[in-house]
Write a protein that holds these residues in place. Structure first.
Motif, PDB file in Angstrom:
ATOM      1  N   ARG A 136       0.913  -1.191  -0.132  1.00 56.92           N
ATOM      2  CA  ARG A 136       0.092   0.058   0.006  1.00 56.92           C
ATOM      3  C   ARG A 136       0.836   0.953   0.053  1.00 56.92           C
ATOM      4  O   ARG A 136       1.185   1.776   1.130  1.00 56.92           O
ATOM      5  N   THR A 137       1.345   1.815  -1.118  1.00 55.32           N
ATOM      6  CA  THR A 137       2.304   2.692  -1.221  1.00 55.32           C
ATOM      7  C   THR A 137       1.699   4.055  -0.479  1.00 55.32           C
ATOM      8  O   THR A 137       2.627   4.703  -0.099  1.00 55.32           O
ATOM      9  N   ASP A 138       0.576   4.263  -0.266  1.00 54.29           N
ATOM     10  CA  ASP A 138       0.319   5.632   0.458  1.00 54.29           C
ATOM     11  C   ASP A 138       0.745   5.510   1.944  1.00 54.29           C
ATOM     12  O   ASP A 138       0.938   6.403   2.659  1.00 54.29           O
ATOM     13  N   LEU A 139       0.718   4.087   2.227  1.00 49.39           N
ATOM     14  CA  LEU A 139       1.075   3.829   3.740  1.00 49.39           C
ATOM     15  C   LEU A 139       2.551   3.624   4.052  1.00 49.39           C
ATOM     16  O   LEU A 139       3.249   4.111   4.995  1.00 49.39           O
ATOM     17  N   VAL A 140       3.194   2.735   3.041  1.00 48.21           N
ATOM     18  CA  VAL A 140       4.439   2.478   3.357  1.00 48.21           C
ATOM     19  C   VAL A 140       5.566   3.576   3.068  1.00 48.21           C
ATOM     20  O   VAL A 140       6.608   3.363   3.378  1.00 48.21           O
ATOM     21  N   SER A 141       5.042   4.529   2.502  1.00 51.15           N
ATOM     22  CA  SER A 141       5.881   5.639   2.171  1.00 51.15           C
ATOM     23  C   SER A 141       5.972   6.689   3.501  1.00 51.15           C
ATOM     24  O   SER A 141       6.830   7.539   3.418  1.00 51.15           O
ATOM     25  N   ASN A 142       5.379   6.549   4.507  1.00 47.95           N
ATOM     26  CA  ASN A 142       5.178   7.281   5.505  1.00 47.95           C
ATOM     27  C   ASN A 142       6.306   6.814   6.570  1.00 47.95           C
ATOM     28  O   ASN A 142       5.690   5.777   7.158  1.00 47.95           O
ATOM     29  N   ARG A 143       7.113   7.557   6.894  1.00 47.13           N
ATOM     30  CA  ARG A 143       8.249   7.288   7.856  1.00 47.13           C
ATOM     31  C   ARG A 143       7.669   7.181   9.268  1.00 47.13           C
ATOM     32  O   ARG A 143       7.963   5.968  10.079  1.00 47.13           O
ATOM     33  N   GLY A 144       6.850   8.126   9.573  1.00 49.17           N
ATOM     34  CA  GLY A 144       6.404   7.940  10.988  1.00 49.17           C
ATOM     35  C   GLY A 144       5.269   6.749  11.237  1.00 49.17           C
ATOM     36  O   GLY A 144       5.589   6.119  12.279  1.00 49.17           O
ATOM     37  N   LEU A 145       4.652   6.480  10.303  1.00 47.70           N
ATOM     38  CA  LEU A 145       3.816   5.516  10.390  1.00 47.70           C
ATOM     39  C   LEU A 145       4.455   4.098  10.242  1.00 47.70           C
ATOM     40  O   LEU A 145       4.084   3.234  11.267  1.00 47.70           O
ATOM     41  N   LEU A 146       5.484   3.975   9.637  1.00 42.45           N
ATOM     42  CA  LEU A 146       6.124   2.650   9.603  1.00 42.45           C
ATOM     43  C   LEU A 146       6.764   2.358  11.098  1.00 42.45           C
ATOM     44  O   LEU A 146       7.075   1.232  11.420  1.00 42.45           O
ATOM     45  N   GLU A 147       7.401   3.550  11.509  1.00 43.79           N
ATOM     46  CA  GLU A 147       8.036   3.454  12.896  1.00 43.79           C
ATOM     47  C   GLU A 147       6.884   2.997  13.942  1.00 43.79           C
ATOM     48  O   GLU A 147       6.956   2.124  14.803  1.00 43.79           O
ATOM     49  N   ALA A 148       5.607   3.766  14.044  1.00 45.39           N
ATOM     50  CA  ALA A 148       4.468   3.415  14.734  1.00 45.39           C
ATOM     51  C   ALA A 148       4.046   1.861  14.780  1.00 45.39           C
ATOM     52  O   ALA A 148       4.143   0.871  15.523  1.00 45.39           O
ATOM     53  N   VAL A 149       4.220   1.206  13.322  1.00 42.84           N
ATOM     54  CA  VAL A 149       4.059   0.049  13.242  1.00 42.84           C
ATOM     55  C   VAL A 149       4.921  -0.937  13.910  1.00 42.84           C
ATOM     56  O   VAL A 149       4.627  -1.907  14.644  1.00 42.84           O
ATOM     57  N   ASP A 150       6.139  -0.705  13.692  1.00 44.49           N
ATOM     58  CA  ASP A 150       7.523  -1.370  14.477  1.00 44.49           C
ATOM     59  C   ASP A 150       7.093  -1.388  15.791  1.00 44.49           C
ATOM     60  O   ASP A 150       7.276  -2.171  16.411  1.00 44.49           O
ATOM     61  N   ARG A 151       6.710   0.093  16.369  1.00 48.04           N
ATOM     62  CA  ARG A 151       6.537  -0.101  17.812  1.00 48.04           C
ATOM     63  C   ARG A 151       5.691  -0.856  18.581  1.00 48.04           C
ATOM     64  O   ARG A 151       5.664  -1.397  19.377  1.00 48.04           O
ATOM     65  N   LEU A 152       4.331  -0.860  17.543  1.00 41.58           N
ATOM     66  CA  LEU A 152       3.348  -1.709  17.871  1.00 41.58           C
ATOM     67  C   LEU A 152       3.247  -3.256  17.992  1.00 41.58           C
ATOM     68  O   LEU A 152       3.299  -3.936  18.797  1.00 41.58           O
ATOM     69  N   TYR A 153       4.045  -3.673  16.731  1.00 35.71           N
ATOM     70  CA  TYR A 153       3.913  -5.068  16.534  1.00 35.71           C
ATOM     71  C   TYR A 153       5.180  -5.922  16.667  1.00 35.71           C
ATOM     72  O   TYR A 153       5.452  -7.046  16.362  1.00 35.71           O
ATOM     73  N   PHE A 154       6.348  -5.278  16.687  1.00 39.40           N
ATOM     74  CA  PHE A 154       7.790  -5.940  16.926  1.00 39.40           C
ATOM     75  C   PHE A 154       8.155  -6.164  18.364  1.00 39.40           C
ATOM     76  O   PHE A 154       8.173  -5.273  19.098  1.00 39.40           O
ATOM     77  N   ASP A 155       8.386  -7.617  18.579  1.00 35.58           N
ATOM     78  CA  ASP A 155       8.826  -7.998  19.785  1.00 35.58           C
ATOM     79  C   ASP A 155      10.312  -7.938  19.802  1.00 35.58           C
ATOM     80  O   ASP A 155      10.923  -8.767  19.314  1.00 35.58           O
ATOM     81  N   GLU A 156      10.936  -7.132  20.565  1.00 37.42           N
ATOM     82  CA  GLU A 156      12.454  -6.730  20.634  1.00 37.42           C
ATOM     83  C   GLU A 156      13.120  -8.056  21.327  1.00 37.42           C
ATOM     84  O   GLU A 156      14.007  -8.471  20.751  1.00 37.42           O
ATOM     85  N   GLU A 157      12.484  -8.732  22.302  1.00 36.92           N
ATOM     86  CA  GLU A 157      13.046  -9.698  22.870  1.00 36.92           C
ATOM     87  C   GLU A 157      13.334 -10.979  22.283  1.00 36.92           C
ATOM     88  O   GLU A 157      14.148 -11.568  22.012  1.00 36.92           O
ATOM     89  N   ALA A 158      11.830 -11.299  21.433  1.00 35.71           N
ATOM     90  CA  ALA A 158      11.869 -12.587  20.640  1.00 35.71           C
ATOM     91  C   ALA A 158      12.637 -12.163  19.255  1.00 35.71           C
ATOM     92  O   ALA A 158      12.837 -13.246  18.444  1.00 35.71           O
ATOM     93  N   ASN A 159      12.588 -10.813  18.791  1.00 39.96           N
ATOM     94  CA  ASN A 159      13.412 -10.574  17.708  1.00 39.96           C
ATOM     95  C   ASN A 159      12.366 -10.932  16.580  1.00 39.96           C
ATOM     96  O   ASN A 159      12.771 -11.478  15.304  1.00 39.96           O
ATOM     97  N   ARG A 160      11.023 -10.711  16.550  1.00 40.37           N
ATOM     98  CA  ARG A 160      10.211 -11.135  15.639  1.00 40.37           C
ATOM     99  C   ARG A 160       8.874 -10.367  15.793  1.00 40.37           C
ATOM    100  O   ARG A 160       8.788  -9.863  17.040  1.00 40.37           O
ATOM    101  N   PRO A 161       7.869 -10.407  14.943  1.00 42.45           N
ATOM    102  CA  PRO A 161       6.488  -9.835  15.282  1.00 42.45           C
ATOM    103  C   PRO A 161       5.889 -10.256  16.262  1.00 42.45           C
ATOM    104  O   PRO A 161       6.017 -11.638  16.699  1.00 42.45           O
ATOM    105  N   LYS A 162       5.240  -9.489  17.118  1.00 37.21           N
ATOM    106  CA  LYS A 162       4.292 -10.017  18.299  1.00 37.21           C
ATOM    107  C   LYS A 162       3.458 -11.283  17.891  1.00 37.21           C
ATOM    108  O   LYS A 162       2.800 -10.754  16.777  1.00 37.21           O
ATOM    109  N   ARG A 163       3.072 -12.069  18.644  1.00 41.23           N
ATOM    110  CA  ARG A 163       1.958 -13.166  18.261  1.00 41.23           C
ATOM    111  C   ARG A 163       0.583 -12.463  18.337  1.00 41.23           C
ATOM    112  O   ARG A 163       0.173 -11.936  18.928  1.00 41.23           O
TER     113      ARG A 163
END
Length: 239
Positions: free
Chosen positions: A164-191
């Motif tokens: 979705r080019t309208d979303l993936v071009s947004n740097r702030g949005l991609l950082e928000a997605v990373d903060r929401l769904y990436f599990d730092e300890e497991a080094n993978r997306p959250k279940r």
């Protein structure tokens, strides 16, 4: 380590023939034309690339970024020969054998279709090396949730968000997605992040963002501001 190369027209046609043979069920070893000067010309005599194994697309693109940042070409994404050669070079990684058989996808996942128009952008996103590299180049560490799958698969995050080019071009949005769904300890997306039933899942996020976009300039927002706009169902993912 071999030098980085780019397939010419002859090499790309040989690659297409190779893909047809593999799809036909023939057991074909790595093609010799990968390093044949008639089919693949060096990009630089000093830039070398290693035949490595990568667990995820993020690992692969992080490595390739270190290699490709040495290439002095402003139109690097338009170099169909280079990306096609990289797909050939890493073919065992992005089209692995399973159960004694190899089942390649359509040609455009390996042979880049370029041209600079909207249609070629569609093909770029689906190329198994160029598409992920562009995400890493644009978003760095915050692309890891999108690039968490194995190199031969696009994965749910790629299917639902990255195209979705309208979303993936947004740097702030991609950082928000990373903060929401990436599990730092497991080094993978959250279940459950890509579940269709758990509140605050990825598809629900996309729907909410599309609603917010009517009233807010999401492109100009920081990740923190975007997270603050989300309804309470996303609170569980912020922890």
């Amino acid at each position: 380590m071999p030098v980085l190369r780019s397939l010419n027209e002859t090499g790309i046609e040989r690659f297409r023939q190779f893909l047809r043979l593999v799809r036909g069920g023939q057991s074909v070893s790595s093609p010799a034309f990968t390093f044949d000067d008639i089919c693949a010309l060096p990009v630089s005599a000093t830039i070398r690339v290693e035949q490595k194994q990568f667990a995820t697309k993020f690992e692969m693109t992080a490595y390739l970024q270190r290699v490709l940042e040495k290439v002095d070409r402003p139109d690097l994404l338009e170099d169909a020969g280079l990306w096609s050669w990289l797909a050939l070079f890493y073919f065992d990684l992005i089209a692995p054998e399973r159960g004694g058989q190899r089942r390649p996808r359509e040609d455009y996942h390996y042979i880049l279709v370029s041209g600079g128009d909207r249609a070629s952008g569609w093909y770029l996103n689906r190329h198994l090396i160029a598409g992920p590299w562009e995400l890493f180049r644009r978003h760095g560490i915050h692309s890891r949730v999108l690039l968490s799958g194995s190199p031969d698969e696009h994965g749910k995050f790629m299917y639902d968000l990255a195209w979705r080019t309208d979303l993936v071009s947004n740097r702030g949005l991609l950082e928000a997605v990373d903060r929401l769904y990436f599990d730092e300890e497991a080094n993978r997306p959250k279940r459950g992040a890509t579940s269709r039933t758990i509140p605050g899942n990825l598809r629900r996020l996309i729907a909410v963002l599309q609603q917010l976009d009517f009233n807010f300039d999401l492109q100009g927002m920081t990740a923190q501001r975007i997270l603050e706009l989300l309804p309470p169902e996303f609170d569980r993912w912020k922890k």
